[in-house]
Design a protein around this motif. Structure first.
Motif, PDB file in Angstrom:
ATOM      1  N   HIS A 101      -6.254  -0.936  -6.264  1.00 28.04           N
ATOM      2  CA  HIS A 101      -6.016   0.344  -6.935  1.00 28.04           C
ATOM      3  C   HIS A 101      -5.180   0.152  -8.203  1.00 28.04           C
ATOM      4  O   HIS A 101      -5.419   0.826  -9.208  1.00 28.04           O
ATOM      5  CB  HIS A 101      -5.316   1.326  -5.982  1.00 28.04           C
ATOM      6  CG  HIS A 101      -6.218   1.868  -4.921  1.00 28.04           C
ATOM      7  ND1 HIS A 101      -6.625   3.176  -4.858  1.00 28.04           N
ATOM      8  CD2 HIS A 101      -6.806   1.244  -3.861  1.00 28.04           C
ATOM      9  CE1 HIS A 101      -7.425   3.349  -3.827  1.00 28.04           C
ATOM     10  NE2 HIS A 101      -7.548   2.190  -3.191  1.00 28.04           N
TER      11      HIS A 101
ATOM     12  N   HIS B  83      -3.082  -9.551  -1.603  1.00 28.12           N
ATOM     13  CA  HIS B  83      -3.359  -8.148  -1.276  1.00 28.12           C
ATOM     14  C   HIS B  83      -4.381  -8.037  -0.147  1.00 28.12           C
ATOM     15  O   HIS B  83      -4.090  -7.535   0.926  1.00 28.12           O
ATOM     16  CB  HIS B  83      -3.819  -7.367  -2.514  1.00 28.12           C
ATOM     17  CG  HIS B  83      -4.030  -5.912  -2.207  1.00 28.12           C
ATOM     18  ND1 HIS B  83      -2.977  -5.074  -1.879  1.00 28.12           N
ATOM     19  CD2 HIS B  83      -5.159  -5.152  -2.118  1.00 28.12           C
ATOM     20  CE1 HIS B  83      -3.455  -3.861  -1.612  1.00 28.12           C
ATOM     21  NE2 HIS B  83      -4.772  -3.890  -1.750  1.00 28.12           N
TER      22      HIS B  83
ATOM     23  N   HIS C 215       0.753   3.495  -2.579  1.00 28.16           N
ATOM     24  CA  HIS C 215      -0.214   4.514  -2.998  1.00 28.16           C
ATOM     25  C   HIS C 215       0.410   5.782  -3.541  1.00 28.16           C
ATOM     26  O   HIS C 215       0.023   6.898  -3.159  1.00 28.16           O
ATOM     27  CB  HIS C 215      -1.187   4.816  -1.837  1.00 28.16           C
ATOM     28  CG  HIS C 215      -2.214   3.736  -1.668  1.00 28.16           C
ATOM     29  ND1 HIS C 215      -3.187   3.496  -2.607  1.00 28.16           N
ATOM     30  CD2 HIS C 215      -2.394   2.799  -0.702  1.00 28.16           C
ATOM     31  CE1 HIS C 215      -3.935   2.478  -2.219  1.00 28.16           C
ATOM     32  NE2 HIS C 215      -3.461   2.022  -1.076  1.00 28.16           N
TER      33      HIS C 215
ATOM     34  N   ASP D 270      -1.109  -2.268  -4.410  1.00 28.62           N
ATOM     35  CA  ASP D 270      -1.465  -0.855  -4.288  1.00 28.62           C
ATOM     36  C   ASP D 270      -0.198   0.005  -4.322  1.00 28.62           C
ATOM     37  O   ASP D 270       0.077   0.793  -3.415  1.00 28.62           O
ATOM     38  CB  ASP D 270      -2.339  -0.575  -3.054  1.00 28.62           C
ATOM     39  CG  ASP D 270      -3.808  -0.903  -3.311  1.00 28.62           C
ATOM     40  OD1 ASP D 270      -4.142  -1.344  -4.426  1.00 28.62           O
ATOM     41  OD2 ASP D 270      -4.626  -0.711  -2.390  1.00 28.62           O
TER      42      ASP D 270
ATOM     43  N   HIS E  23      -3.885  -4.185   2.275  1.00 29.02           N
ATOM     44  CA  HIS E  23      -5.240  -3.710   1.985  1.00 29.02           C
ATOM     45  C   HIS E  23      -5.886  -2.919   3.123  1.00 29.02           C
ATOM     46  O   HIS E  23      -6.582  -1.948   2.877  1.00 29.02           O
ATOM     47  CB  HIS E  23      -6.111  -4.901   1.583  1.00 29.02           C
ATOM     48  CG  HIS E  23      -7.392  -4.567   0.882  1.00 29.02           C
ATOM     49  ND1 HIS E  23      -7.508  -3.575  -0.077  1.00 29.02           N
ATOM     50  CD2 HIS E  23      -8.638  -5.124   0.981  1.00 29.02           C
ATOM     51  CE1 HIS E  23      -8.766  -3.543  -0.516  1.00 29.02           C
ATOM     52  NE2 HIS E  23      -9.463  -4.456   0.101  1.00 29.02           N
TER      53      HIS E  23
ATOM     54  N   HIS F  21      -4.229  -1.330   5.539  1.00 31.10           N
ATOM     55  CA  HIS F  21      -3.294  -0.259   5.936  1.00 31.10           C
ATOM     56  C   HIS F  21      -3.018  -0.290   7.443  1.00 31.10           C
ATOM     57  O   HIS F  21      -2.654   0.731   8.017  1.00 31.10           O
ATOM     58  CB  HIS F  21      -3.805   1.129   5.523  1.00 31.10           C
ATOM     59  CG  HIS F  21      -3.966   1.310   4.040  1.00 31.10           C
ATOM     60  ND1 HIS F  21      -3.867   2.534   3.422  1.00 31.10           N
ATOM     61  CD2 HIS F  21      -4.197   0.427   3.029  1.00 31.10           C
ATOM     62  CE1 HIS F  21      -4.057   2.402   2.114  1.00 31.10           C
ATOM     63  NE2 HIS F  21      -4.266   1.123   1.858  1.00 31.10           N
TER      64      HIS F  21
ATOM     65  N   ASP G  78       0.811  -1.220   0.000  1.00 31.62           N
ATOM     66  CA  ASP G  78       0.000   0.000   0.000  1.00 31.62           C
ATOM     67  C   ASP G  78       0.848   1.275   0.000  1.00 31.62           C
ATOM     68  O   ASP G  78       0.767   2.104   0.899  1.00 31.62           O
ATOM     69  CB  ASP G  78      -0.998  -0.055   1.175  1.00 31.62           C
ATOM     70  CG  ASP G  78      -1.963  -1.215   1.008  1.00 31.62           C
ATOM     71  OD1 ASP G  78      -2.938  -1.063   0.256  1.00 31.62           O
ATOM     72  OD2 ASP G  78      -1.702  -2.308   1.568  1.00 31.62           O
TER      73      ASP G  78
HETATM   74 ZN    ZN Z   1      -4.448   0.237  -0.264  1.00 32.05          ZN
END
Ligand code: ZN
Length: 246
Positions: free
Chosen positions: A63, A115, A10, A36, A147, A149, A8
């Motif tokens: 994402h 994930h 991002h 992600d 996923h 976080h 994650d």
């Molecule tokens: Zn995420």
């Protein structure tokens, strides 16, 4: 084998660079990424290039998939969807192609990478009840997931035994000894958008020989990441939240 685990990211390359430096200092031998890589942050292409250069394996997050196939945007809230549309426009073809080829799961050193949850990449694994069901969904002894976080460790120390959730209150530098035969589900937390009220970038080191999990936090220049997001015109709520770890 000392396995570095990140997830994650991002699109927050400032946080990713800090985490990679921190893992390098801690003598990690291989790094795996649980997806992600993009979405929310202002530097998706740099994140893709850093992950490609530094990770032995990477799987797709929701994402990453949405950037490639924007028909799934209806599943996201308005801010996330807006950031994903921005990300889709910002990514060069080479990075989009790389994201499009990512597998949904992988196995590295006998450890499953997923994930959301082993049974479903979009499922959130938040509690022992879900973890208990998920232990039936994979054959490997250990699985890594992201996923949510949130840093997490679910352990079943003996067959048929109780599933326990072990997360240190302060994850920085927290090291947990693991039973060598225990089945484990581990979440490193998020590099680029932590949600455990600690805004520092999160990662995990899983020492497969010493049977130890070490939660890592790395300080990074949050104001810089926020300035890049604001300059890109990304939604203000997304800009604000990374300073608070929510
Ligand atoms: Zn995420």
């Amino acid at each position: 084998m000392r396995l570095g685990v990140i997830s994650d990211i991002h699109g927050n390359a400032t946080a990713l660079e800090a985490v990679l430096a921190s893992l390098a200092e801690r003598a990690v031998e291989r790094i795996v990424c649980l997806g992600d890589v993009v979405g929310y942050g202002a530097e998706p292409d740099l994140c893709v290039r850093l992950v490609r250069a530094s990770c032995a394996a990477c799987i797709a997050g929701n994402h990453d998939r949405a950037v490639i196939d924007t028909r799934s945007l209806a599943w996201f809230n308005a801010d996330a969807a807006e950031a994903l549309l921005w990300t889709a426009r910002a990514l060069p073809a080479e990075s989009r192609d790389w994201l499009a080829e990512l597998p949904t799961t992988d196995v590295v050193e006998g450890v499953l990478l997923c994930h959301g949850a082993p049974s479903n990449p979009d499922r959130y694994l938040f509690d022992c009840c879900t973890a208990e069901a998920e232990f039936r969904a994979f054959a490997e002894r250990v699985a890594l997931f992201g996923h949510t976080h949130l840093p997490a460790l679910y352990a079943r120390e003996e067959a048929g035994g109780e599933v326990v959730h072990r997360v240190p209150a302060e994850t920085e530098g927290a090291t947990l000894d693991l039973a060598p035969t225990a089945r484990l589900l581990l979440n490193p937390g998020s590099v680029g958008q932590p949600r455990d009220r600690d805004p520092r970038a999160a990662a995990l080191i899983l020492d497969l020989d010493a049977h130890r999990a070490e939660f890592v936090r790395a300080e990074y220049d949050i104001a810089h990441a926020q300035a890049l997001m604001a300059a890109a015109g990304l939604p203000p709520r997304l800009v604000r939240r990374i300073a608070h770890g929510v």
